[in-house]
Design an enzyme around this catalytic site. Structure first.
Site, PDB file in Angstrom:
ATOM      1  N   GLY A  63      -6.924   8.648   5.072  1.00 43.60           N
ATOM      2  CA  GLY A  63      -7.593   9.399   4.504  1.00 43.60           C
ATOM      3  C   GLY A  63      -8.183  10.186   2.730  1.00 43.60           C
ATOM      4  N   TRP A 102      -7.658   4.724   1.255  1.00 43.44           N
ATOM      5  CA  TRP A 102      -6.789   5.988   1.156  1.00 43.44           C
ATOM      6  C   TRP A 102      -4.950   5.434   0.366  1.00 43.44           C
ATOM      7  CZ3 TRP A 102      -5.768   8.884  -3.040  1.00 43.44           C
ATOM      8  CH2 TRP A 102      -4.762   9.263  -3.005  1.00 43.44           C
ATOM      9  N   HIS A 139     -14.564  -1.265   7.999  1.00 41.07           N
ATOM     10  CA  HIS A 139     -13.987  -0.729   7.209  1.00 41.07           C
ATOM     11  C   HIS A 139     -11.898  -0.798   8.238  1.00 41.07           C
ATOM     12  CE1 HIS A 139     -12.065   1.951   3.900  1.00 41.07           C
ATOM     13  NE2 HIS A 139     -11.736   2.699   5.220  1.00 41.07           N
TER      14      HIS A 139
HETATM   15  N1  STX Z   1     -11.567   7.547   3.404  1.00 41.63           N
HETATM   16  C1  STX Z   1     -11.557   6.418   3.292  1.00 41.63           C
HETATM   17  C2  STX Z   1      -9.955   6.448   4.452  1.00 41.63           C
HETATM   18  O1  STX Z   1      -9.605   6.574   3.615  1.00 41.63           O
HETATM   19  C3  STX Z   1     -12.864   7.961   2.194  1.00 41.63           C
HETATM   20  C4  STX Z   1      -9.584   6.337   5.576  1.00 41.63           C
HETATM   21  N2  STX Z   1     -11.323   6.259   6.285  1.00 41.63           N
HETATM   22  N3  STX Z   1     -10.338   6.234   8.084  1.00 41.63           N
HETATM   23  C5  STX Z   1      -9.312   6.813   7.892  1.00 41.63           C
HETATM   24  O2  STX Z   1      -8.723   6.447   6.288  1.00 41.63           O
HETATM   25  C6  STX Z   1      -8.658   6.888   8.841  1.00 41.63           C
HETATM   26  C7  STX Z   1      -8.953   6.199  10.066  1.00 41.63           C
HETATM   27  C8  STX Z   1      -7.000   6.403   8.694  1.00 41.63           C
HETATM   28  C9  STX Z   1      -8.086   8.583   9.358  1.00 41.63           C
END
Ligand code: STX
Length: 335
Positions: free
Chosen positions: A56, A128, A311
């Site tokens: 997040g 994150w 990702h």
């Molecule tokens: N946020 C990137 C990150 O940490 C910019 C992230 N992206 N998706 C998630 O975390 C979850 C799938 C854990 C919600």
């Protein structure tokens, strides 16, 4: 195919996730302020402690994060960071985020480690979660037995601009229109500020509209497989509001770091910590540039680029690389 986990789990392909597992312990840890932090433990209570740091910020933990670890070898600790998941109060409510910063989360991790009587733990985090894991390890190096990181994100201006202003927009121009929709044209030169104002304002309808667009943009660009075909948590109002409010708060505050490159400037502290970096080549949320810079600054860590992955920690190549890293770390820490 050989199965290196066959001693305990029959007929699983190599490095597939471990079976679903239920916690043997869970609870809430009070902080000195308003927050109650949800935590849980599964696997072997006498095993190697590993703490899972979710993404997040504001994404919350999920049960599938337990399955990267051999439950006979690991004591698997999950927790929800302030304001999200099962932690209370929830940031979908009208609460102040003043006491929700990177440094508060690091203090919470230390308090949880002490509460659970863990001396050292493996710190495992993606996106994150990689940011927070690195910052925690830089501050509390002697408490970290190994670091396993995925989808490297350092909350630098260039990374935020890529995803929330211009860059990823060129890969997903179709979905980008949904992200732009809640913001009037005369504010689109600074989308993060335009979102921040609405996500932290008091017009609930505007807040919800922005939260769903913000969370949808991320939820739909995570995987190499493309947008999920069925609705996910990113479309749930409570999740989306907390996620978008917390993310925009952290990004507005530059991750609460003293400088844009704070992690790279301090990563030399980790040279003796066993490390694994897993990065999807086609990660469009946190592009590989950042992982590459981390690899150069921290060459001692094993660096694994997964070519056919984005990702998401559930993109198959990423998932297998993470299970392999956790297996390797267990072997290293058991000798
Ligand atoms: N946020 C990137 C990150 O940490 C910019 C992230 N992206 N998706 C998630 O975390 C979850 C799938 C854990 C919600």
């Amino acid at each position: 195919m050989t199965d290196q986990h066959s001693a305990s789990h029959s007929r699983r392909p190599v490095h597939s996730p471990y079976p679903d597992i239920e916690p043997y312990d869970y609870g809430y840890m009070p902080t000195d302020g308003k927050h109650q932090i949800y935590y849980e433990q599964s696997g072997n209570p006498e095993g190697i402690p590993v703490v899972v740091v979710h993404g997040g910020p504001g994404g919350g933990t999920s049960p599938n994060l337990r399955c990267y670890f051999n439950p006979e070898l690991y004591r698997i600790i999950l927790f929800d960071q302030r304001g999200c998941g099962r932690s209370r109060p929830h940031a979908s409510q009208d609460i102040s985020l003043e006491d929700n910063t990177t440094w508060h989360l690091i203090a919470d991790m230390e308090a949880l480690r002490e509460k659970l009587e863990v001396d050292k733990w493996v710190v495992f985090g993606g996106s994150w979660g990689s940011t927070l894991s690195l910052a925690y390890a830089i501050k509390h190096t002697d408490r970290v037995s190994a670091l396993i990181l995925r989808g490297i994100f350092l909350v630098r201006r260039s990374e935020l601009e890529w995803f929330y202003q211009e860059g990823c927009s060129q890969i997903y121009p179709d979905l980008w229109e949904n992200y732009l929709a809640p913001i009037p044209e005369n504010e689109r030169h600074d989308l993060m500020s335009a979102y921040f104002k609405r996500l932290h304002g008091d017009d609930y309808a505007a807040k919800l509209n922005c939260a769903l667009a913000w969370a949808g943009w991320e939820g739909n660009t995570l995987s190499i497989e493309g947008p999920p075909e069925t609705a996910t948590k990113f479309a749930e109002p409570e999740f989306a509001i907390a996620f978008a409010r917390i993310e925009s708060w952290y990004f507005h505050n530059k991750g609460f770091f003293d400088s844009d490159n704070w992690i790279l400037e301090n990563v030399h502290a980790l040279k003796d910590v066993p490390g694994w970096i897993v990065q999807g080549r086609y990660d469009v949320v946190t592009p590989m540039q950042t992982a590459w810079e981390l690899h150069k600054a921290w060459p001692e860590a094993r660096f694994n680029v997964v070519n056919k992955a984005g990702h998401s920690s559930s993109d198959i190549g990423i998932l297998r690389a993470l299970v392999a890293a956790a297996d390797d770390a267990a072997a290293l820490l058991t000798v």
